[in-house]
Design an enzyme around this catalytic site. Structure first.
Site, PDB file in Angstrom:
ATOM      1  N   HIS A 166      38.842  39.248  44.587  1.00 13.40           N
ATOM      2  CA  HIS A 166      38.598  38.520  42.927  1.00 13.40           C
ATOM      3  C   HIS A 166      37.057  39.193  43.148  1.00 13.40           C
ATOM      4  CE1 HIS A 166      36.352  35.497  45.334  1.00 13.40           C
ATOM      5  NE2 HIS A 166      35.483  36.002  44.356  1.00 13.40           N
ATOM      6  N   HIS A 207      33.177  40.370  40.048  1.00 13.10           N
ATOM      7  CA  HIS A 207      32.679  38.546  39.394  1.00 13.10           C
ATOM      8  C   HIS A 207      32.074  40.160  38.733  1.00 13.10           C
ATOM      9  CE1 HIS A 207      31.960  35.568  42.089  1.00 13.10           C
ATOM     10  NE2 HIS A 207      32.284  36.684  42.960  1.00 13.10           N
TER      11      HIS A 207
END
Length: 193
Positions: free
Chosen positions: A134, A136
């Site tokens: 992922h 940010h």
């Protein structure tokens, strides 16, 4: 099963992975035509902790970080469980890159903060907490403009994180979805995405 092929690069959902739970719970929707804020498919309380989804394509998800470093802190990940960036497919990598840019524009417009970090960690030694690749997107408000010359805004992984306020998150997620749709509409008129 006729017509079904095995792809060794696609891992099954990990039942202990919170991002896989979000991907399995929230269906995809056209980013340029998001559901109404009160639509049942966006109900953030289907899971605990709540999940505030701002983007949900067949390949990717973006949602608010539940322990944000700043107002608007977003996470972007593939729907399929891939532990590290080196595990994503070329198609996922291309879509992640395209949506990082689009989410950056929508996030700046939504928060009014025009400086931000994009951070991606691979593995525990690199500070990856959730074992699902992922990114940010972290808005960085200009603290010096508010007269705080001795303060520094901490880098990712350090500093104080606070729980996301549910009421604020509902409104913020709705505004982000609307701004994602607006950015897509503007760029389609310009002929670039």
């Amino acid at each position: 099963m006729a017509g079904t092929s095995f792809d060794s690069m696609v891992l099954p959902p990990d039942s202990s992975c919170p991002f896989c739970s979000i991907a399995q719970t929230y269906p995809s929707f056209p980013p340029d035509q998001p559901p109404a804020p009160d639509a049942p498919e966006l109900d953030p309380f289907k899971l605990a902790p709540a999940s505030f989804v701002v983007l949900s394509t067949p390949m990717l998800m973006a949602f608010l970080d539940i322990m944000p470093l700043s107002h608007g802190h977003l996470l972007l990940c593939p729907r399929s469980h891939k532990p590290k960036l080196s595990d994503v497919s070329p198609e996922e990598a291309a879509e992640l890159g395209a949506y990082l840019r689009l989410l950056s524009k929508a996030l700046s417009r939504t928060t009014g903060v025009y400086d931000w970090n994009v951070v991606q960690n691979n593995g525990a030694a690199a500070a990856q907490v959730v074992n699902h690749v992922h990114y940010h997107l972290i808005p960085r408000p200009e603290i010096r403009a508010r007269g705080k010359f001795r303060e520094s805004f901490t880098m990712f992984g350090r500093g104080q994180r606070e729980d996301l306020d549910d009421d604020e998150a509902v409104a913020l997620a709705a505004k982000l979805r609307a701004n994602i749709a607006a950015v897509l509409e503007e760029e389609s008129r310009k002929g670039k995405l």
